[in-house]
Scaffold this active site. Structure first.
Site, PDB file in Angstrom:
ATOM      1  N   GLU A   5       0.854  -1.170   0.000  1.00 21.60           N
ATOM      2  CA  GLU A   5       0.000   0.000   0.000  1.00 21.60           C
ATOM      3  C   GLU A   5       0.895   1.227   0.000  1.00 21.60           C
ATOM      4  OE1 GLU A   5      -2.214  -3.299   1.734  1.00 21.60           O
ATOM      5  OE2 GLU A   5      -0.498  -2.300   2.613  1.00 21.60           O
TER       6      GLU A   5
ATOM      7  N   TYR B  66       7.372   2.561  -7.806  1.00 24.16           N
ATOM      8  CA  TYR B  66       6.772   1.228  -7.841  1.00 24.16           C
ATOM      9  C   TYR B  66       6.315   0.869  -9.255  1.00 24.16           C
ATOM     10  CZ  TYR B  66       6.752   1.548  -2.748  1.00 24.16           C
ATOM     11  OH  TYR B  66       7.121   1.680  -1.435  1.00 24.16           O
TER      12      TYR B  66
END
Length: 167
Positions: A124, A136
């Site tokens: 998360e 990411y």
């Protein structure tokens, strides 16, 4: 990377403009330093009790050290259950951000998860943390969901993006 021996060092060969990181599992002697980096890295840091609790459930807590230096500059908490890995926390020393150390740490975590038999990896991230989201995505993660009001903010709560990648 099959050893669970605390303090064992591992090397990642990717080099940023800051230098190359070596990684080792957190030891009992590292608790203060991990808590201190956590407090510097986040506006709402994990507490000492939460970090200690992660050690008691055998999460893999990796510390990244610049070659030639003794203190760590990145840290990451990785949970592996069956064939799924979850990056619970990834922090880089604030004054060393934007130099590739987060990407080096992330690549190391992905390889560690693979080496431990994980077939998927999740995390998360704050919806407002665009630099982390971009890192990411650049490393192959994809947005797969959203957790509403997941993170605290000064003015309330903020959504988390759920990112995942097949290994």
């Amino acid at each position: 990377m099959q050893s669970e021996q605390r303090g064992r060092r591992y090397k990642i060969t990717t080099v940023s403009d800051t230098g190359s990181l070596s990684f080792r599992l957190m030891s009992d002697n590292d608790l203060d330093a991990v808590c201190e980096l956590e407090a510097r890295a986040y506006e709402f840091p994990w507490s000492r009790a939460i970090i200690s609790g992660c050690r008691s459930v055998q999460y893999r807590i990796w510390l990244g050290e610049l070659v030639g230096q003794l203190r760590h500059v990145s840290q990451a908490f990785l949970s592996i259950t069956l064939d799924e890995a979850h990056i619970l926390n990834l922090a880089v020393e604030p004054h060393l951000r934007d130099r590739g150390l987060g990407s080096q740490t992330l690549r190391f975590l992905v390889e560690d998860a693979r080496g431990q038999g994980a077939r998927q990896i999740f995390l998360e991230v704050r919806a407002s943390n665009q630099p982390a989201i971009q890192m990411y995505l650049n490393q192959g993660f994809n947005e797969i969901g959203r957790r509403r009001h997941y993170y605290p903010t000064k003015d309330g709560r903020e959504d988390a993006l759920i990112l995942g990648m097949e290994l």
